[in-house]
Design an enzyme around this catalytic site. Structure first.
Site, PDB file in Angstrom:
ATOM      1  N   ASP A 100       0.843  -1.185   0.000  1.00  0.00           N
ATOM      2  CA  ASP A 100       0.000   0.000   0.000  1.00  0.00           C
ATOM      3  C   ASP A 100       0.890   1.251   0.000  1.00  0.00           C
ATOM      4  OD1 ASP A 100      -2.932   1.021   0.449  1.00  0.00           O
ATOM      5  OD2 ASP A 100      -1.804   1.978   2.061  1.00  0.00           O
ATOM      6  N   TYR A 207      -1.668  11.452   2.774  1.00  0.00           N
ATOM      7  CA  TYR A 207      -2.475  11.741   1.594  1.00  0.00           C
ATOM      8  C   TYR A 207      -2.466  13.231   1.273  1.00  0.00           C
ATOM      9  CZ  TYR A 207      -4.370   7.008   2.060  1.00  0.00           C
ATOM     10  OH  TYR A 207      -4.501   5.641   2.126  1.00  0.00           O
ATOM     11  N   HIS A 261      -6.712  -6.677  -1.276  1.00  0.00           N
ATOM     12  CA  HIS A 261      -5.661  -5.718  -0.946  1.00  0.00           C
ATOM     13  C   HIS A 261      -4.799  -6.203   0.212  1.00  0.00           C
ATOM     14  CE1 HIS A 261      -3.969  -1.657  -0.944  1.00  0.00           C
ATOM     15  NE2 HIS A 261      -4.116  -1.611   0.366  1.00  0.00           N
TER      16      HIS A 261
END
Length: 280
Positions: A100, A207, A261
């Site tokens: 990730d 982010y 994931h």
């Protein structure tokens, strides 16, 4: 396994360590919203094969430093944290495994710090230099990544993620993984880390910092790279793996058709086998 604290790139970083000090160093980089504890099934296997393993809680996570500004979470700084950990371990060269966000850091290292690396393994994480073009060609990826835009809003995401004892974070992980893949004791450990002062804001700042860092160049990578990809990923489509693989001159893509994931939790034995094949 035990946890040590290192000074790296001006940060105080906790890391789970195991294996012989004179073994080849491999650094395992977790993603959002996990921590170094994400690798609890991988660390013993790699250490048992004679590797010197470090699984840091990256900056902003668990007991590691949580700098206050968004600018402190730019990708270049996150990559230098990893180089600083290798320096602290006395390793001139090392291998890196990332999942990730940890995979994004690993791709950046492979592009900008290739002289320090031996091998790279990526689990379900895109090369940041290929994401924009891929998303323009495949608009459904924008829909899969809706949360990245939502996380740009100040304050509100923290309130939503904190509500109900971090119910949204837990549900997002459990609903996107195979049933029972994420142990409850691990989720409880994460929750204890998420409640630490400043933790949620620090995690979201990874982010938010995207807007302040130029994209990693999408240039050829000469290092040996292995991409492990769970094809049932709700957040990232398979085309991102293909786009990243196209940059690798010594690349291999290993698909996990039934994994999501969270493949390192769902198929730990096969993930460990592939890691040892790539790193040994």
């Amino acid at each position: 396994m035990h946890t040590r604290t290192f000074e790296a790139n001006g940060q105080r970083l906790e890391a789970i360590v195991d294996g012989p000090d004179d073994g080849d160093l491999v650094i395992l980089l977790h993603g959002f919203p996990e921590s170094g504890d994400a690798w609890h099934r991988q660390v013993p296997a790699l250490a048992g094969a004679g590797l010197h393993v470090m699984a840091p809680h990256q900056r902003g996570y668990a007991g590691s430093s949580k700098p206050a500004t968004v600018f402190d979470y730019r990708l270049g700084l996150l990559a230098l944290d990893v180089v600083g950990l290798a320096d602290a371990a006395g390793a001139s060269r090392f291998s890196v495994v990332g999942h990730d966000w940890g995979a994004v850091v690993a791709w950046h290292l492979a592009t900008t710090q290739a002289a320090r690396l031996k091998r790279v393994v990526v689990l379900n994480g895109p090369h940041p230099g290929t994401v924009g073009m891929h998303a323009m060609r495949h608009p459904t990826q924008f829909l899969r990544s809706w949360y990245i835009g939502a996380f740009q809003i100040p304050v509100v995401p923290e309130l939503l993620l904190r509500a109900g004892g971090h119910a949204w974070l837990r549900r997002a992980m459990e609903d996107s993984a195979r049933p029972g893949a994420l142990p409850q004791d691990l989720l409880q450990r994460y929750q204890a880390q998420w409640v630490q002062p400043g933790a949620l804001t620090a995690m979201l700042n990874w982010y938010r910092a995207l807007a302040f860092d130029p994209p990693t160049p999408a240039r050829p990578i000469d290092l040996p790279v292995t991409i492990l990809w769970g094809e049932q990923d709700r957040f990232l489509d398979r085309g991102l793996a293909d786009a990243a693989l196209a940059l690798c001159r010594q690349g291999e893509l290993v698909p996990f058709p039934n994994a999501t994931h969270w493949l390192h939790h769902e198929e730990p034995d096969e993930v460990n086998r592939q890691l040892l094949k790539a790193l040994a």
